[in-house]
Design a protein around this motif. Structure first.
Motif, PDB file in Angstrom:
ATOM      1  N   PHE A 188      21.961  25.639 -10.033  1.00 48.19           N
ATOM      2  CA  PHE A 188      23.149  25.288 -10.810  1.00 48.19           C
ATOM      3  C   PHE A 188      24.394  25.381  -9.921  1.00 48.19           C
ATOM      4  N   SER A 189      25.341  24.485 -10.143  1.00 47.04           N
ATOM      5  CA  SER A 189      26.581  24.520  -9.363  1.00 47.04           C
ATOM      6  C   SER A 189      27.773  24.209 -10.261  1.00 47.04           C
ATOM      7  N   ASP A 190      28.937  24.700  -9.834  1.00 48.55           N
ATOM      8  CA  ASP A 190      30.156  24.478 -10.615  1.00 48.55           C
ATOM      9  C   ASP A 190      31.369  24.698  -9.719  1.00 48.55           C
ATOM     10  N   ALA A 191      32.502  24.154 -10.146  1.00 51.38           N
ATOM     11  CA  ALA A 191      33.742  24.304  -9.385  1.00 51.38           C
ATOM     12  C   ALA A 191      34.932  24.418 -10.335  1.00 51.38           C
ATOM     13  N   GLU A 238      39.549  25.252  -9.959  1.00 54.69           N
ATOM     14  CA  GLU A 238      40.655  25.271  -9.007  1.00 54.69           C
ATOM     15  C   GLU A 238      40.641  26.549  -8.170  1.00 54.69           C
ATOM     16  N   LYS A 239      39.937  27.589  -8.652  1.00 50.61           N
ATOM     17  CA  LYS A 239      39.928  28.877  -7.962  1.00 50.61           C
ATOM     18  C   LYS A 239      38.728  29.074  -7.042  1.00 50.61           C
ATOM     19  N   ALA A 240      37.581  28.503  -7.409  1.00 54.18           N
ATOM     20  CA  ALA A 240      36.369  28.797  -6.641  1.00 54.18           C
ATOM     21  C   ALA A 240      35.311  27.717  -6.824  1.00 54.18           C
ATOM     22  N   ILE A 241      34.341  27.713  -5.903  1.00 51.86           N
ATOM     23  CA  ILE A 241      33.143  26.896  -6.049  1.00 51.86           C
ATOM     24  C   ILE A 241      31.954  27.845  -5.994  1.00 51.86           C
ATOM     25  N   ALA A 242      30.869  27.483  -6.681  1.00 54.63           N
ATOM     26  CA  ALA A 242      29.730  28.407  -6.751  1.00 54.63           C
ATOM     27  C   ALA A 242      28.431  27.661  -7.000  1.00 54.63           C
ATOM     28  N   ALA A 243      27.341  28.268  -6.522  1.00 53.89           N
ATOM     29  CA  ALA A 243      25.999  27.760  -6.783  1.00 53.89           C
ATOM     30  C   ALA A 243      25.060  28.947  -6.927  1.00 53.89           C
ATOM     31  N   VAL A 244      24.045  28.797  -7.771  1.00 56.18           N
ATOM     32  CA  VAL A 244      23.111  29.888  -8.022  1.00 56.18           C
ATOM     33  C   VAL A 244      21.712  29.316  -8.225  1.00 56.18           C
ATOM     34  N   ILE A 245      20.698  30.040  -7.736  1.00 51.89           N
ATOM     35  CA  ILE A 245      19.311  29.571  -7.776  1.00 51.89           C
ATOM     36  C   ILE A 245      18.431  30.566  -8.522  1.00 51.89           C
ATOM     37  N   TYR A 246      17.512  30.020  -9.330  1.00 49.77           N
ATOM     38  CA  TYR A 246      16.546  30.838 -10.059  1.00 49.77           C
ATOM     39  C   TYR A 246      15.127  30.362  -9.756  1.00 49.77           C
ATOM     40  N   PHE A 247      14.208  31.311  -9.734  1.00 49.37           N
ATOM     41  CA  PHE A 247      12.787  31.018  -9.562  1.00 49.37           C
ATOM     42  C   PHE A 247      12.173  30.916 -10.955  1.00 49.37           C
ATOM     43  N   HIS A 248      11.676  29.738 -11.294  1.00 46.32           N
ATOM     44  CA  HIS A 248      11.208  29.451 -12.647  1.00 46.32           C
ATOM     45  C   HIS A 248       9.696  29.200 -12.613  1.00 46.32           C
ATOM     46  N   THR A 249       8.947  29.985 -13.386  1.00 42.76           N
ATOM     47  CA  THR A 249       7.495  29.826 -13.420  1.00 42.76           C
ATOM     48  C   THR A 249       7.017  29.558 -14.842  1.00 42.76           C
ATOM     49  N   THR A 250       5.903  28.842 -14.927  1.00 45.09           N
ATOM     50  CA  THR A 250       5.255  28.579 -16.211  1.00 45.09           C
ATOM     51  C   THR A 250       3.787  28.945 -16.082  1.00 45.09           C
ATOM     52  N   ASP A 251       3.257  29.705 -17.052  1.00 47.00           N
ATOM     53  CA  ASP A 251       1.853  30.093 -16.985  1.00 47.00           C
ATOM     54  C   ASP A 251       0.971  29.116 -17.757  1.00 47.00           C
ATOM     55  N   SER A 252      -0.313  29.395 -17.813  1.00 46.74           N
ATOM     56  CA  SER A 252      -1.275  28.482 -18.439  1.00 46.74           C
ATOM     57  C   SER A 252      -1.071  28.337 -19.940  1.00 46.74           C
ATOM     58  N   VAL A 292      12.186  21.162  -7.105  1.00 44.28           N
ATOM     59  CA  VAL A 292      13.534  21.730  -7.119  1.00 44.28           C
ATOM     60  C   VAL A 292      14.378  20.868  -8.041  1.00 44.28           C
ATOM     61  N   LYS A 293      15.067  21.495  -8.980  1.00 42.53           N
ATOM     62  CA  LYS A 293      15.916  20.766  -9.920  1.00 42.53           C
ATOM     63  C   LYS A 293      17.353  21.262  -9.806  1.00 42.53           C
ATOM     64  N   TYR A 294      18.276  20.309  -9.795  1.00 43.47           N
ATOM     65  CA  TYR A 294      19.695  20.627  -9.668  1.00 43.47           C
ATOM     66  C   TYR A 294      20.409  20.297 -10.968  1.00 43.47           C
ATOM     67  N   TYR A 295      21.387  21.140 -11.305  1.00 44.68           N
ATOM     68  CA  TYR A 295      22.144  20.958 -12.540  1.00 44.68           C
ATOM     69  C   TYR A 295      23.643  21.024 -12.259  1.00 44.68           C
ATOM     70  N   THR A 296      24.384  20.099 -12.866  1.00 42.20           N
ATOM     71  CA  THR A 296      25.839  20.094 -12.771  1.00 42.20           C
ATOM     72  C   THR A 296      26.409  19.662 -14.113  1.00 42.20           C
ATOM     73  N   ASP A 297      27.601  20.120 -14.435  1.00 47.55           N
ATOM     74  CA  ASP A 297      28.252  19.651 -15.661  1.00 47.55           C
ATOM     75  C   ASP A 297      29.263  18.547 -15.350  1.00 47.55           C
ATOM     76  N   SER A 298      29.188  18.000 -14.135  1.00 51.83           N
ATOM     77  CA  SER A 298      30.115  16.952 -13.710  1.00 51.83           C
ATOM     78  C   SER A 298      29.431  15.585 -13.703  1.00 51.83           C
ATOM     79  N   ASN A 299      29.874  14.671 -14.564  1.00 55.31           N
ATOM     80  CA  ASN A 299      29.345  13.316 -14.561  1.00 55.31           C
ATOM     81  C   ASN A 299      29.704  12.585 -13.268  1.00 55.31           C
TER      82      ASN A 299
END
Length: 212
Positions: free
Chosen positions: A45-48, A50-64, A116-123
């Motif tokens: 996930f990423s976002d920006a 006027e004060k800062a820019i940021a990105a964060v990553i999560y490890f996502h698993t699915t079981d049987s 790997v999937k990326y997410y942004t709230d910016s069109n």
């Protein structure tokens, strides 16, 4: 109260909250039973602002049985440049940051990742990444090229701001609230079963080619 006194008060208030960090705990066991794990993904996930820019990553698993788990892997935030970039340009910078830290994780995580999937709230970012025919100004073109160097356009998704945990790093978040925040815990909708996630996400799809 003068401006300098106001800044001093804000500084002291922020400094006093740092004591809460001594109790901060981050779970580093991503998967307890690999034999039951069907898919392993990185959700970025990423976002920006006027004060800062940021990105964060999560490890996502699915079981049987379709049960999902989400673990914080890495987050990074930077103060926005003082040259007063526009928000779309800052969003572009944070998207570059997202692919760079994702590449770092892929190189150092000692397990196979299915996607790997990326997410942004910016069109605007979705338009930049998904548009193969439009010519961009040099500043935009260089950064879009860096994004495409590692990732393909169909890996990018739109997420509402209130479901974007990277948004927390672009504004003020008290240290005492960090432990239970979405920044460390991840967005709740990603720990639903797969069929529930599909139902939740159907109404979030946005055509990146529609007028902005």
């Amino acid at each position: 109260m003068s401006h300098s006194e106001e800044l001093e008060s804000m500084w002291n208030s922020w400094k006093d909250t740092l004591g809460s960090l001594k109790d901060l705990r981050i779970q580093r066991t991503y998967v307890t039973d690999l034999s039951r794990t069907v898919t392993k993904e990185l959700q970025v996930f990423s976002d920006a602002s006027e004060k800062a820019i940021a990105a964060v990553i999560y490890f996502h698993t699915t079981d049987s049985e379709g049960r999902c788990k989400l673990r914080f892997v890495l987050g990074k935030a930077k103060v926005a440049p003082i040259s007063r970039h526009t928000i779309p340009r800052l969003e572009l910078c944070t998207s570059v940051l997202a692919v760079e830290i994702a590449q770092f994780v892929l190189e150092h995580l000692d397990t196979h990742i299915d996607s790997v999937k990326y997410y942004t709230d910016s069109n605007v970012i979705l338009s930049y990444v998904c548009n193969e025919s439009r010519r961009f100004y040099t500043y935009v073109a260089n950064r879009v090229q860096r994004i495409r160097k590692f990732r393909t356009q169909n890996q990018w998704n739109c997420v509402p701001t209130d479901r974007n945990p990277a948004d927390l790093a672009t504004r003020c978040l008290p240290a005492a609230e960090l432990q239970d925040s979405a920044w460390l815990q991840g967005p709740k909708h990603l720990v639903m079963k797969k069929e529930q996630q599909c139902d939740e996400n159907e109404h979030l799809l946005i055509d990146p080619d529609e007028d902005k």
